[in-house]
Design a protein around this motif. Structure first.
Motif, mmCIF file in Angstrom:
data_model
loop_
_atom_site.group_PDB
_atom_site.id
_atom_site.type_symbol
_atom_site.label_atom_id
_atom_site.label_comp_id
_atom_site.label_asym_id
_atom_site.label_seq_id
_atom_site.Cartn_x
_atom_site.Cartn_y
_atom_site.Cartn_z
ATOM 1 N N PRO A 118 2.524 -0.773 4.041
ATOM 2 C CA PRO A 118 2.909 0.342 3.168
ATOM 3 C C PRO A 118 4.411 0.325 2.873
ATOM 4 O O PRO A 118 5.223 0.218 3.797
ATOM 5 C CB PRO A 118 2.544 1.576 3.990
ATOM 6 N N GLN A 166 -10.088 8.105 7.447
ATOM 7 C CA GLN A 166 -9.152 8.936 6.681
ATOM 8 C C GLN A 166 -8.751 10.207 7.427
ATOM 9 O O GLN A 166 -8.039 11.041 6.875
ATOM 10 C CB GLN A 166 -9.764 9.311 5.337
ATOM 11 N N VAL A 192 -3.555 -0.662 -2.369
ATOM 12 C CA VAL A 192 -4.373 0.366 -1.730
ATOM 13 C C VAL A 192 -3.567 1.656 -1.675
ATOM 14 O O VAL A 192 -2.363 1.622 -1.414
ATOM 15 C CB VAL A 192 -4.779 -0.034 -0.286
ATOM 16 N N VAL A 214 0.784 5.529 1.259
ATOM 17 C CA VAL A 214 0.127 6.433 2.202
ATOM 18 C C VAL A 214 0.493 7.869 1.858
ATOM 19 O O VAL A 214 1.679 8.196 1.696
ATOM 20 C CB VAL A 214 0.554 6.120 3.656
ATOM 21 N N HIS A 270 -4.995 1.701 11.226
ATOM 22 C CA HIS A 270 -5.892 1.402 10.102
ATOM 23 C C HIS A 270 -5.103 0.856 8.918
ATOM 24 O O HIS A 270 -5.490 -0.149 8.311
ATOM 25 C CB HIS A 270 -6.652 2.667 9.701
ATOM 26 N N VAL A 271 -3.983 1.493 8.603
ATOM 27 C CA VAL A 271 -3.151 1.033 7.485
ATOM 28 C C VAL A 271 -2.583 -0.349 7.787
ATOM 29 O O VAL A 271 -2.536 -1.232 6.921
ATOM 30 C CB VAL A 271 -2.019 2.038 7.197
ATOM 31 N N PHE A 330 -4.858 10.566 3.862
ATOM 32 C CA PHE A 330 -5.277 11.079 5.173
ATOM 33 C C PHE A 330 -5.188 12.606 5.188
ATOM 34 O O PHE A 330 -4.306 13.192 4.558
ATOM 35 C CB PHE A 330 -4.387 10.524 6.285
ATOM 36 N N HIS A 345 -3.828 4.984 0.550
ATOM 37 C CA HIS A 345 -4.498 5.620 1.687
ATOM 38 C C HIS A 345 -4.227 7.127 1.654
ATOM 39 O O HIS A 345 -3.064 7.545 1.640
ATOM 40 C CB HIS A 345 -3.979 5.068 3.010
ATOM 41 N N ALA A 378 -4.563 6.270 12.515
ATOM 42 C CA ALA A 378 -4.385 6.135 11.060
ATOM 43 C C ALA A 378 -3.389 5.021 10.750
ATOM 44 O O ALA A 378 -3.593 4.218 9.838
ATOM 45 C CB ALA A 378 -3.912 7.461 10.470
ATOM 46 N N GLU A 425 -1.988 11.659 -4.362
ATOM 47 C CA GLU A 425 -2.963 10.587 -4.155
ATOM 48 C C GLU A 425 -3.606 10.187 -5.481
ATOM 49 O O GLU A 425 -3.698 8.996 -5.809
ATOM 50 C CB GLU A 425 -4.021 11.034 -3.158
ATOM 51 N N SER A 447 0.837 -1.189 0.000
ATOM 52 C CA SER A 447 0.000 0.000 0.000
ATOM 53 C C SER A 447 0.878 1.247 0.000
ATOM 54 O O SER A 447 2.081 1.182 0.278
ATOM 55 C CB SER A 447 -0.933 0.018 1.215
#
Length: 236
Positions: free
Chosen positions: A69, A46, A34, A10, A62-63, A38, A36, A59, A23, A8
């Motif tokens: 990542p 988010q 993914v 971020v 959650h990741v 934020f 993410h 956060a 993003e 992922s």
């Protein structure tokens, strides 16, 4: 940008001009399982406020519940707010404004690193980047002024250097860097664009792609350094 489809990415500060463009570019690229995004203005999972460590920890948790990542970018910064802006002279120094600049430009990214670096893989190439600024370079400072912004970004640069040393012990292929995006047409730079040379004011989409190109070309020995949007090292 090459990346594992099982990893992922971020973006911290995804509601800002550069962060939002980063993003969008990463989602369009489709190289990550993914992406993410934020931001303080976002709700639910988010939401992340650099001034609230609990929200940063939430956060990161959650990741951590999904693909690990291997790219984290802190695309945040404070230059002016509420009628306050860069100081032109020593007499303009204000302790509350200095504290606010340090909180957003240095302490916040450091807390992101505190919570996000440990959830990044311990093996293989990983990259943690924070947006800094050329004016935060001590060696490049020939004009003075802008005391708080310069000093807070210089503090960020030092944090990046020390974080890079520690992270290398955890993963010898980890890269931790600061990035100077140039002057980008966002709310942060808008009051100060009058003297920008032709061709040196970038829209957010171009700035994001330039930064991703720089990130793509970074190698492990580059960890702990500051690079501009052309991939050139800027002295701390």
């Amino acid at each position: 940008m090459s990346a594992s489809a099982k990893a992922s990415a971020v973006i911290i500060g995804a509601s800002g001009g550069i962060g939002g463009a980063l993003e969008a570019a990463l989602i369009e690229e489709g190289a990550f399982a993914v992406v993410h995004g934020f931001a303080r203005s976002r709700k639910g999972a988010q939401h992340l406020d650099l001034l609230d460590e609990a929200s940063i920890a939430a956060a990161a948790a959650h990741v951590a519940s999904g693909p690990a990542p291997n790219l984290v970018i802190v695309a945040t910064g404070l230059l002016h707010a509420g009628g306050r802006g860069p100081e032109k002279a020593l007499r303009d120094l204000d302790p509350d404004w200095l504290a606010q600049l340090y909180a957003v430009n240095a302490i916040g990214p450091a807390l992101v690193a505190k919570h996000f670096l440990p959830i990044m893989p311990r093996q293989g190439r990983t990259l943690f980047a924070a947006l800094s600024a050329r004016v935060g370079s001590i060696g490049d400072n020939r004009l003075g002024g802008w005391h708080g912004y310069r000093a807070s970004k210089a503090a960020l640069n030092m944090l990046v250097r020390t974080l890079a040393i520690e992270e290398r012990r955890r993963n010898d292929r980890a890269i931790v860097v600061a990035l100077h995006p140039g002057t980008v047409d966002t709310a942060l730079s808008r009051p100060f664009q009058g003297n920008v040379p032709d061709g040196r004011l970038f829209d957010a989409e171009r700035a994001a792609l330039q930064l991703l190109d720089v990130i793509e070309g970074l190698k492990t020995p580059d960890s702990g350094k500051l690079f501009d949007f052309q991939g050139e090292e800027v002295p701390f």
